[in-house]
Design an enzyme around this catalytic site. Structure first.
Site, PDB file in Angstrom:
ATOM      1  N   ARG A  50       0.801  -1.217  -0.133  1.00  0.00           N
ATOM      2  CA  ARG A  50      -0.231   0.014   0.040  1.00  0.00           C
ATOM      3  C   ARG A  50       1.002   1.236  -0.174  1.00  0.00           C
ATOM      4  O   ARG A  50       1.893   1.279   0.594  1.00  0.00           O
ATOM      5  CB  ARG A  50      -0.835   0.038   1.189  1.00  0.00           C
ATOM      6  CG  ARG A  50      -2.022  -0.833   1.132  1.00  0.00           C
ATOM      7  CD  ARG A  50      -3.082  -0.578   0.161  1.00  0.00           C
ATOM      8  NE  ARG A  50      -4.250  -1.300   0.299  1.00  0.00           N
ATOM      9  CZ  ARG A  50      -4.290  -2.514  -0.649  1.00  0.00           C
ATOM     10  NH1 ARG A  50      -3.393  -2.972  -1.674  1.00  0.00           N
ATOM     11  NH2 ARG A  50      -5.355  -3.283  -0.744  1.00  0.00           N
ATOM     12  N   HIS A  86      -0.434   0.257 -10.121  1.00  0.00           N
ATOM     13  CA  HIS A  86      -1.007  -0.562  -9.331  1.00  0.00           C
ATOM     14  C   HIS A  86      -1.539  -1.806  -9.977  1.00  0.00           C
ATOM     15  O   HIS A  86      -2.705  -2.247 -10.108  1.00  0.00           O
ATOM     16  CB  HIS A  86      -2.184   0.054  -8.503  1.00  0.00           C
ATOM     17  CG  HIS A  86      -2.608  -0.568  -7.311  1.00  0.00           C
ATOM     18  ND1 HIS A  86      -2.968   0.135  -6.241  1.00  0.00           N
ATOM     19  CD2 HIS A  86      -2.719  -1.910  -6.835  1.00  0.00           C
ATOM     20  CE1 HIS A  86      -3.479  -0.474  -5.325  1.00  0.00           C
ATOM     21  NE2 HIS A  86      -2.959  -1.714  -5.694  1.00  0.00           N
TER      22      HIS A  86
END
Length: 309
Positions: free
Chosen positions: A224, A272
């Site tokens: 993250r 991502h």
């Protein structure tokens, strides 16, 4: 017994199509068109508007569309008696392992530097590393971390892990807790972050952590964006303590065009994509939990709110 799909920043149509194909008889609703709020017992979500779930008095389960649940747990108004589940999927697991392996190999052979040289028409062979030159340290030894470590081990890398508690993984030493973190860092030439995001792990990729890595270490963050203190990474790259970084997750996504990561010569940016949930396989698992819920059977992949994963 209606199901609510609620998501921001993710195309929800593949989920709709998959669930309708699998179970056309289900009453499936898409936020904010919820209909009667009392009828909703099950929610499937990614990055929901904070506070949205308190409107559903009979909600029993919130299912994450992916492996992460921090996007759910950060909601201060999350109903206390609702179960939370996550996806564990062999496609997700293998995708993450192959991505991290590719990034380590790219670093080892210096391929990103050749791409830059190609743009300049610069023919300049460079020395490269071999497996025996590197110890790869994986922070976070859950399903994703364990598989990433195992695949790297099979390729001949020296691999070690670090987790909150000790784990037994064949051929891979796993260090645990704050007492063993310093040794783990000091002996990791490549650091891969695959930790869950919790209050304990937020900002763990900081200057203090980087200083404990060997000179010339390489950092990979596929967990993250909130794990990384961005200014600290830039400082340690510019000082030369770190050789480079590969980043797939960011505090703000999409990464703003003016962000220094885009132009930094030692940073590789990907959007991502290390491991993307496949609705076709994940929906089956989530619907299994929907059936279990209404048959009053134990759910699978239930998340501990205390641990955060």
């Amino acid at each position: 017994m209606s199901i609510l799909l609620i998501s921001r920043g993710r195309d929800i149509n593949p989920w709709l199509e998959t669930i309708k194909s699998e179970r056309p008889e289900l009453d499936l609703r898409v936020y904010p068109d919820t209909g009667s709020e009392e009828e909703i017992t099950f929610a499937i979500t990614w990055n929901h508007p904070l506070g949205a779930f308190k409107a559903f008095p009979n909600l029993k389960c919130i299912a994450s569309m992916g492996a992460g649940v921090d996007h759910i747990l950060k909601d201060p108004e999350l109903p206390e008696d609702v179960l939370i589940t996550r996806v564990t999927d062999e496609h997700l697991t293998n995708d993450m392992a192959t991505f991290t392996t590719a990034v380590v190999l790219n670093y080892m052979r210096g391929l990103s530097a050749y791409k830059a040289a190609e743009q300049e028409g610069n023919w300049q062979p460079k020395p490269y590393l071999r497996q025996r030159d590197l110890t790869v340290g994986v922070m976070g030894m859950g399903v994703l971390g364990a598989e990433a470590a195992t695949q790297l081990k099979k390729l001949g890398f020296s691999v070690q892990g670090w987790a909150k508690s000790h784990k037994s993984i064949e051929g891979i030493p796993v260090y645990a807790g704050a007492d063993e973190l310093d040794y783990f860092l000091a002996t990791s030439n490549v650091l891969i972050c695959l930790l869950p995001l919790t209050s304990e792990t937020a900002n763990i990729l900081n200057k203090t952590t980087f200083e404990k890595l060997p000179q010339g270490a390489y950092v990979i963050n596929v967990a993250r964006g909130e794990h990384l203190v961005e200014a600290d990474l830039l400082e340690m790259l510019d000082k030369g303590h770190l050789a480079g970084a590969s980043l797939d997750v960011f505090r703000t996504e999409p990464l703003p065009k003016e962000h220094p990561f885009w132009s930094h010569p030692k940073v590789d940016v990907t959007p991502h994509i290390a491991s993307v949930t496949n609705p076709a396989s994940a929906a089956k698992q989530i619907l299994q939990n929907y059936d279990r819920l209404h048959q009053k059977e134990p759910l699978i992949n239930v998340v501990s709110r205390t641990k955060g994963y």
